[in-house]
Design an enzyme around this catalytic site. Structure first.
Site, PDB file in Angstrom:
ATOM      1  N   ASP A 143      -2.587   1.132   6.675  1.00  7.43           N
ATOM      2  CA  ASP A 143      -1.958   1.009   5.527  1.00  7.43           C
ATOM      3  C   ASP A 143      -1.402  -0.545   5.502  1.00  7.43           C
ATOM      4  OD1 ASP A 143      -1.334   3.887   4.974  1.00  7.43           O
ATOM      5  OD2 ASP A 143      -0.953   3.639   7.251  1.00  7.43           O
ATOM      6  N   GLU A 161      -1.178  -1.163  -4.921  1.00 11.46           N
ATOM      7  CA  GLU A 161      -2.192  -0.327  -5.053  1.00 11.46           C
ATOM      8  C   GLU A 161      -2.077   0.551  -6.168  1.00 11.46           C
ATOM      9  OE1 GLU A 161      -4.396   2.998  -2.751  1.00 11.46           O
ATOM     10  OE2 GLU A 161      -4.639   1.156  -1.797  1.00 11.46           O
ATOM     11  N   ASP A 178       0.724  -1.180  -0.183  1.00 13.22           N
ATOM     12  CA  ASP A 178      -0.039  -0.054   0.061  1.00 13.22           C
ATOM     13  C   ASP A 178       0.991   1.334   0.005  1.00 13.22           C
ATOM     14  OD1 ASP A 178      -2.650   1.460   0.235  1.00 13.22           O
ATOM     15  OD2 ASP A 178      -2.033   1.679   2.256  1.00 13.22           O
TER      16      ASP A 178
END
Length: 195
Positions: A148, A75, A14
């Site tokens: 996160d 991501e 992330d």
């Protein structure tokens, strides 16, 4: 065709400049998953950008070296209101993808709504819902924190499930026959969206 491995190890990233979430999971052919590692790579906002990116790269390299994932899921950066946030996210994402390439690992990107839909069944799920489902899937006693780190685990799980799992991810495997009809349709839609 190469024999499919019993599980696939996925590193989820992330991306972020201040906090870059990392999560490593092993996912079996039956879609069951086991937590291998979860954490956050941090960089001080007061440092120059080149130093911050160096710290993120060093943290990700250490995770790759220690846990030896088969694939990296990152991501996908999308437009946000805050241009500074988008730039930092894109820079950290680029570092993760570069390190995957340097390590000879396949890499994939997934949008936040793809990940939420894969994990919770709802593309607009909130952070708490994602954390709760990740904890449930991985049979954790507590919610993974910070968000996160939970997002990184969700990315890893999403990638393993959406790619068809170990049979698809096995190095040298053709894999296409291991996909369900729904997974094949999803993969076709993904390819079409990139054209």
């Amino acid at each position: 065709m190469a024999r499919a491995q019993a599980s696939v190890r996925v590193l989820g990233v992330d991306p972020g400049l201040t906090r870059c979430g990392v999560g490593v999971v092993d996912v079996a052919a039956d879609r069951s998953a086991t937590l291998v590692h979860v954490g956050v790579v941090r960089s001080d906002p007061e440092l120059p950008i080149e130093r911050r990116l160096t710290l993120i790269a060093a943290g990700l390299r250490a995770v790759i070296a220690e846990h030896r994932p088969h694939v990296v899921a990152v991501e996908r950066v999308f437009a946000q209101q805050n241009r500074g946030t988008v730039m930092g996210t894109a820079q950290a994402s680029g570092i993760a993808l570069l390190l995957a390439g340097e390590s000879g690992l396949a890499a994939a990107t997934h949008t936040p709504s793809e990940v939420k839909a894969a994990i919770t069944g709802y593309g607009n799920a909130d952070k708490r819902q994602v954390q709760a489902m990740v904890a449930r899937i991985l049979r954790l006693d507590d919610l993974p924190k910070p968000a996160d780190a939970a997002d990184a685990l969700a990315l890893a799980l999403c990638h393993a499930w959406r790619s068809g799992g170990p049979a698809v991810a096995a190095p040298g495997s053709a894999g296409k026959g291991a996909l369900t009809p729904a997974q094949r349709a999803w993969a076709e839609a993904e390819r079409a969206s990139r054209r």
